[in-house]
Design a protein around this motif. Structure first.
Motif, PDB file in Angstrom:
ATOM      1  N   SER A 140      -1.124  16.664  18.024  1.00 24.48           N
ATOM      2  CA  SER A 140      -1.896  15.533  17.501  1.00 24.48           C
ATOM      3  C   SER A 140      -1.708  15.442  15.988  1.00 24.48           C
ATOM      4  N   PHE A 141      -1.725  14.216  15.476  1.00 23.93           N
ATOM      5  CA  PHE A 141      -1.597  13.954  14.053  1.00 23.93           C
ATOM      6  C   PHE A 141      -2.743  13.047  13.608  1.00 23.93           C
ATOM      7  N   THR A 142      -3.354  13.414  12.499  1.00 25.38           N
ATOM      8  CA  THR A 142      -4.415  12.584  11.902  1.00 25.38           C
ATOM      9  C   THR A 142      -3.958  12.159  10.512  1.00 25.38           C
ATOM     10  N   PHE A 143      -4.163  10.893  10.199  1.00 21.41           N
ATOM     11  CA  PHE A 143      -3.684  10.330   8.945  1.00 21.41           C
ATOM     12  C   PHE A 143      -4.692   9.298   8.455  1.00 21.41           C
ATOM     13  N   SER A 144      -4.508   8.836   7.234  1.00 19.25           N
ATOM     14  CA  SER A 144      -5.439   7.849   6.660  1.00 19.25           C
ATOM     15  C   SER A 144      -4.670   6.848   5.821  1.00 19.25           C
ATOM     16  N   GLY A 145      -5.287   5.682   5.605  1.00 18.77           N
ATOM     17  CA  GLY A 145      -4.686   4.640   4.787  1.00 18.77           C
ATOM     18  C   GLY A 145      -5.785   3.811   4.146  1.00 18.77           C
ATOM     19  N   VAL A 146      -5.473   2.581   3.767  1.00 17.81           N
ATOM     20  CA  VAL A 146      -6.477   1.711   3.152  1.00 17.81           C
ATOM     21  C   VAL A 146      -7.443   1.209   4.212  1.00 17.81           C
ATOM     22  N   ASP A 147      -8.640   0.832   3.786  1.00 14.72           N
ATOM     23  CA  ASP A 147      -9.633   0.312   4.730  1.00 14.72           C
ATOM     24  C   ASP A 147      -9.088  -0.913   5.450  1.00 14.72           C
ATOM     25  N   GLY A 148      -9.298  -0.945   6.756  1.00 12.53           N
ATOM     26  CA  GLY A 148      -8.883  -2.090   7.558  1.00 12.53           C
ATOM     27  C   GLY A 148      -7.408  -2.108   7.900  1.00 12.53           C
ATOM     28  N   ALA A 149      -6.675  -1.028   7.613  1.00 11.32           N
ATOM     29  CA  ALA A 149      -5.230  -1.013   7.867  1.00 11.32           C
ATOM     30  C   ALA A 149      -4.927  -0.865   9.358  1.00 11.32           C
ATOM     31  N   THR A 150      -3.786  -1.358   9.746  1.00  9.95           N
ATOM     32  CA  THR A 150      -3.232  -1.149  11.085  1.00  9.95           C
ATOM     33  C   THR A 150      -2.028  -0.216  10.944  1.00  9.95           C
ATOM     34  N   PHE A 151      -1.906   0.740  11.859  1.00  6.53           N
ATOM     35  CA  PHE A 151      -0.855   1.759  11.745  1.00  6.53           C
ATOM     36  C   PHE A 151       0.189   1.584  12.851  1.00  6.53           C
ATOM     37  N   THR A 152       1.433   1.815  12.476  1.00  5.32           N
ATOM     38  CA  THR A 152       2.550   1.790  13.426  1.00  5.32           C
ATOM     39  C   THR A 152       3.246   3.136  13.365  1.00  5.32           C
ATOM     40  N   TRP A 153       3.458   3.746  14.511  1.00  7.72           N
ATOM     41  CA  TRP A 153       4.062   5.081  14.529  1.00  7.72           C
ATOM     42  C   TRP A 153       5.225   5.143  15.519  1.00  7.72           C
ATOM     43  N   GLU A 154       6.053   6.154  15.322  1.00  2.00           N
ATOM     44  CA  GLU A 154       7.185   6.402  16.221  1.00  2.00           C
ATOM     45  C   GLU A 154       7.528   7.884  16.166  1.00  2.00           C
ATOM     46  N   THR A 155       8.256   8.355  17.194  1.00  2.00           N
ATOM     47  CA  THR A 155       8.663   9.758  17.294  1.00  2.00           C
ATOM     48  C   THR A 155      10.169   9.818  17.472  1.00  2.00           C
ATOM     49  N   PRO A 186       0.838  -1.207   0.000  1.00  2.00           N
ATOM     50  CA  PRO A 186       0.000   0.000   0.000  1.00  2.00           C
ATOM     51  C   PRO A 186       0.869   1.252   0.000  1.00  2.00           C
ATOM     52  N   ASP A 187       0.243   2.370  -0.373  1.00  2.00           N
ATOM     53  CA  ASP A 187       0.936   3.652  -0.309  1.00  2.00           C
ATOM     54  C   ASP A 187       1.210   4.022   1.139  1.00  2.00           C
ATOM     55  N   ASN A 188       2.135   4.985   1.319  1.00  2.00           N
ATOM     56  CA  ASN A 188       2.361   5.517   2.659  1.00  2.00           C
ATOM     57  C   ASN A 188       1.099   6.204   3.155  1.00  2.00           C
ATOM     58  N   PRO A 189       0.843   6.202   4.464  1.00  3.82           N
ATOM     59  CA  PRO A 189      -0.301   6.956   4.998  1.00  3.82           C
ATOM     60  C   PRO A 189      -0.203   8.428   4.598  1.00  3.82           C
ATOM     61  N   VAL A 190      -1.326   9.110   4.586  1.00  4.12           N
ATOM     62  CA  VAL A 190      -1.393  10.529   4.223  1.00  4.12           C
ATOM     63  C   VAL A 190      -1.863  11.329   5.434  1.00  4.12           C
ATOM     64  N   PHE A 191      -1.095  12.377   5.790  1.00  5.05           N
ATOM     65  CA  PHE A 191      -1.478  13.230   6.921  1.00  5.05           C
ATOM     66  C   PHE A 191      -2.575  14.199   6.491  1.00  5.05           C
ATOM     67  N   SER A 192      -3.583  14.339   7.335  1.00  5.40           N
ATOM     68  CA  SER A 192      -4.655  15.296   7.068  1.00  5.40           C
ATOM     69  C   SER A 192      -4.657  16.444   8.072  1.00  5.40           C
ATOM     70  N   SER A 193      -3.996  16.286   9.210  1.00  4.37           N
ATOM     71  CA  SER A 193      -3.881  17.378  10.186  1.00  4.37           C
ATOM     72  C   SER A 193      -2.668  17.130  11.068  1.00  4.37           C
ATOM     73  N   GLY A 194      -2.260  18.191  11.708  1.00  7.03           N
ATOM     74  CA  GLY A 194      -1.070  18.126  12.553  1.00  7.03           C
ATOM     75  C   GLY A 194       0.047  18.943  11.940  1.00  7.03           C
ATOM     76  N   PRO A 195       1.043  19.301  12.717  1.00  5.36           N
ATOM     77  CA  PRO A 195       2.168  20.088  12.189  1.00  5.36           C
ATOM     78  C   PRO A 195       3.059  19.223  11.291  1.00  5.36           C
ATOM     79  N   THR A 196       3.166  19.580  10.020  1.00  7.57           N
ATOM     80  CA  THR A 196       3.973  18.827   9.063  1.00  7.57           C
ATOM     81  C   THR A 196       4.814  19.797   8.238  1.00  7.57           C
ATOM     82  N   ASN A 197       5.704  19.243   7.450  1.00 11.31           N
ATOM     83  CA  ASN A 197       6.528  20.041   6.528  1.00 11.31           C
ATOM     84  C   ASN A 197       7.316  21.135   7.244  1.00 11.31           C
ATOM     85  N   GLY A 198       7.825  20.817   8.432  1.00 11.98           N
ATOM     86  CA  GLY A 198       8.627  21.776   9.171  1.00 11.98           C
ATOM     87  C   GLY A 198       7.835  22.840   9.908  1.00 11.98           C
TER      88      GLY A 198
END
Length: 635
Positions: free
Chosen positions: A351-366, A330-342
């Protein structure tokens, strides 16, 4: 009684040996007067004993009881015949130490003879007619930057038997440069001003500079693709870095380029054909560098690194990134809100909001600015949620990364959000221009900002501190009031909102008075026109060229400024003056110390204000105030 000739000769010899004067063949014994006083010449009083004049002059005054007739001598030479006068220029002497003596004849004849001369006054002096020499190592340094240790030595040498080097005239040698704190550009001494004690000047040598940069640039952080890509020609990206400037160093070589290397396999392996490649520093203001890799093989794993290179040749290589090409992922998730691009935020728990394919599980890190994983609950995790709120972060630069795993167990690469947490409000602006007492009912104000970028909120208060105009908002550090004021006393104040949204305190209120207000009218805003009579405020204008008020041709306008220590680029802003209103017409981010204004930016017959705002690469922020502000007219 006349003594026999032989006895008389012996008496003359004895008398003259004792210092009696021999005048007309007769011995005249005189009472010894007081010693004369030397008043001028080398070695006299506070005068230096060293001289580069081999035939110096001496002056003196006579002592009590003298005839104002003097005899003088140099070293052990016989005294010259007595003569009147209190000054003499001695014959040329050889280089070295000498003694000048002078005595005065008495005025009373006595018998038997006594010493007819006063006690001698004397001065020790040193003749040195040879210039010293100045040398340095290295004599002619390379024009290139030096990365290793180097020793700069200055040597001042006087001739053998000379007077010696004048203390303080020989420049101090920088010595061994072997630490990062000793990086920088050194203007080498030429020997101008080196002298010996006799004030003979050394011949200066050619000027030169030595440039040393032993410090590696910052390490790039890879931003993608990470783990996987679903295209055969992915774009590899990494954070823009700057050359590191150690504290106290005046200049470093600056960033030159990046070297991108792509290999097959989980690590090591053969280099992909066409690599390594060099990639230049991105355009000013960009936070990410990138390059597109072509013709990769589906199902193959690749590893890659990015090496930052400065102009001195110092390097710093990123950690290794690994990704697999899987066109079914699948494609990389897409951010819809939150501080991005510096972007910057004053929310320490963003807070960050993102989207992916239906039924996807997301893994994140900072990760922090060093690309180190931040540990602790909430900074990383896995789940089906599409919004993540991070725990409290200190002020600084971070990256939030998220990937998705589709229901078919295929995983994407990481999408990366670069952001800055800034919870600190800027300092209050400092008002630099105000009308004082004016008949203009819509006066103008200017100020210096504590931080680059952001916006400004202003207001005008009247009697009792009651707001009569505003709050207004502007993106520039100047404003003309949009509405006319009645006659009266007022105060103007302004505060800054930085790019994270933090509001500074209000500036000190700037009082002003409107007298017999008139309609300020609507100044023209189009191209050409009449040059404004408004004289904008300036700052450090002597460091900018052209000079304040210069008339320049719009098609050949080049702006120049002096260097700011630690600056890696500059934000140049140009404003057109319409009446008393500032209107921004151009902004650029040059890395050098001059900028050619593009055609069609400047209009003939108009007045323009320009300012230069340095960006400090090591601190990753702009200076609190512009380096300089000036203005010119386009003719």
């Amino acid at each position: 009684m006349i003594k026999p000739r032989r006895s008389r000769n012996r008496a003359i010899i004895a008398a003259t040996a004792a210092g009696a004067l021999l005048i007309g063949g007769a011995v005249v014994a005189l009472a010894a007067p007081s010693a004369p006083t030397l008043t001028g010449g080398p070695g006299v009083a506070s005068a230096s004993q060293y001289t580069n004049n081999p035939a110096p002059a001496f002056t003196w005054t006579g002592g009590a009881g003298g005839l104002d007739t003097f005899a003088w001598a140099v070293d052990g030479q016989p005294a010259l015949p007595a003569a009147a006068g209190t000054t003499v220029t001695i014959p040329a002497q050889a280089d070295g130490e000498h003694v000048f003596r002078v005595a005065e004849a008495g005025d009373v004849a006595v018998d038997p003879p006594e010493d007819p001369l006063s006690p001698a006054a004397s001065a020790t002096f040193f003749v040195d007619t040879h210039a010293p020499t100045f040398s340095r190592s290295p004599l002619t340094p390379s024009a290139a930057w030096i990365t290793g240790n180097v020793t700069i030595t200055y040597t001042c040498t006087d001739n053998s038997g000379g007077s010696g080097i004048l203390p303080g005239s020989c420049p101090a040698s920088p010595g061994l440069l072997d630490t990062p704190a000793e990086d920088g550009v050194y203007t080498l001494a030429t020997g101008n001003g080196v002298q010996d004690r006799a004030l003979n000047p050394a011949a200066p040598i050619a000027a030169g500079t030595l440039k040393r940069d032993s410090t590696d640039p910052a390490k790039p952080a890879l931003t993608g693709p990470l783990l996987i890509t679903n295209v055969l020609n992915p774009t590899l990206s990494w954070t823009r870095v700057e050359d590191v400037t150690p504290s106290g160093v005046n200049q470093v070589s600056e960033m030159k380029e990046y070297v991108l290397t792509v290999r097959q396999g989980q690590s090591g392996g053969s280099v992909v054909p066409g690599y390594p490649v060099t990639v230049g520093q991105p355009v000013s203001g960009a936070e990410v560098s990138q390059a597109t890799v072509g013709n990769l093989t589906n199902g193959t794993t690749y590893n890659w690194t990015v090496q930052a290179v400065d102009n001195a040749g110092n390097t710093n290589t990123s950690a290794m990134g690994v990704f697999k090409v899987d066109t079914t992922a699948p494609d990389n998730p897409v951010f819809s809100s939150g501080p991005t691009n510096g972007a910057a935020t004053n929310d320490s728990t963003p807070s960050f909001t993102f989207s992916g394919v239906d039924g996807a599980t997301f893994t994140w890190e900072t990760r922090n600015s060093l690309d180190e994983l931040i540990t602790g609950a909430g900074f990383s995790g896995t789940g089906a949620q599409t919004t993540v709120t991070l725990p409290t972060l200190a002020d600084g630069n971070y990256s939030f990364k998220v990937k998705q795993t589709a229901p078919n167990a295929k995983s994407s690469g990481f999408a990366t959000a670069l952001f800055t947490v800034d919870t600190t409000a800027p300092a209050a602006p400092n008002i630099t221009s105000s009308p004082g007492t004016t008949t203009n009912a819509q006066p103008s104000f200017g100020w210096n900002a504590a931080e680059q970028d952001g916006t400004f909120v202003w207001e005008v208060t009247g009697v009792g501190g009651v707001r009569v105009q505003g709050p207004g908002e502007t993106s520039t550090a100047a404003v003309s009031l949009p509405v006319s004021l009645n006659a009266g006393n007022y105060a103007f104040r302004v505060r800054q909102r930085d790019r994270a949204g933090n509001l500074s305190d209000w500036s000190a209120g700037e009082p002003f008075t409107i007298v017999n207000p008139t309609d300020a009218g609507n100044p023209p805003t189009g191209g050409g026109g009449t040059t404004s009579g408004f004289r904008p405020s300036t700052r450090n204008a002597k460091a900018l060229l052209p000079k304040v008020g210069t008339k320049i041709k719009p098609a050949a306008a080049t702006l120049k400024w002096k260097r700011t220590r630690g600056a890696t680029l500059y934000n140049l802003q140009i404003f057109r003056i319409d009446g008393t209103t500032y209107r921004k017409v151009h902004s650029a981010f040059p890395r050098g110390l001059k900028y050619r204004v593009p055609k069609k930016i400047l209009k003939p017959g108009r007045r323009y204000v320009w300012r230069v705002w340095p960006y400090l690469g090591k601190k990753k922020k702009y200076t609190p105030a512009p380096f300089g502000i000036s203005w010119f007219d386009a003719k």
